[in-house]
Enzyme design. Sequence first.
Site: not given
Length: 267
Positions: A57-58, A61
């Site tokens: 998820h990170e 980004h």
Amino acid sequence: MPTTSRSGDRRVSPVFLGIVAVMAVTGWAVWSDFAASPGLAVFLFVTSAWIVSLCLHEYAHARTALHSGDLSIADKGYLTLNPLRYTHTLLSFVLPVLFVILGGIGLPGGAVFIDHGRIRGRWRHSLIAAAGPLTNVLFAVVCTAPFWLGALDGVPNLFRYALAFLALLQVTAALLNLLPVPGLDGYAVIEPWLSYRIRRQVEPIAPFGLLLVIAVLFIPEVNGAFFGVVDDLLRALGVEPGDRACGEEFYRFWAGTDPLCTALTTF
């Protein structure tokens, strides 16, 4: 020297590879019924897979920000997938894992600091914010693939339940993170399109957005409605409530497992 540093900042971290190894070994233990304690195997498998999804998820980004113009992302180590390099480790990893253990909910975190001044264009800012939750959506689709493809023949029930519970975590994380609440990715998606006045007014609230969401979820009516939506989405993906319920039962093995779920794993 700069080239070497850049390569090191993008090399996959041994810490992340170690977590993936734990996921693979415990996943095999759940599949093969080799583990002496099925509940412990499910716990380790789901927890390690959940941490992997948080890292991805990170990473989503960070990678999107890199390609949008923020070249400082690599220097911060965000592209190594090392959870220890992300800021706010408590919010991004400890708290989400704790909520999974205590409440069976995929809590969104926040870890990647992006230099928005390096990025031009509102669409790019929105895409960077959306990249994380979309990773959870993709993870949920992968976890539920055997269900909606009708490919469960030969899949052990224990592994099936673990996948169903892991899918629940991904769906809840995606839904919560997409809420247009300051401090969450959903708000960051629409923030570039808001007026400067509104953004300044909302800015002081952002640090408390996640806490507000957690507090609201403790309201029984809201909690029931939220999980009703989650169950509807999981059903659309082929996952029945009983599958994810048994998955959570085995995951929280220390509380005792429903005898019916235990009996079903013998078939």
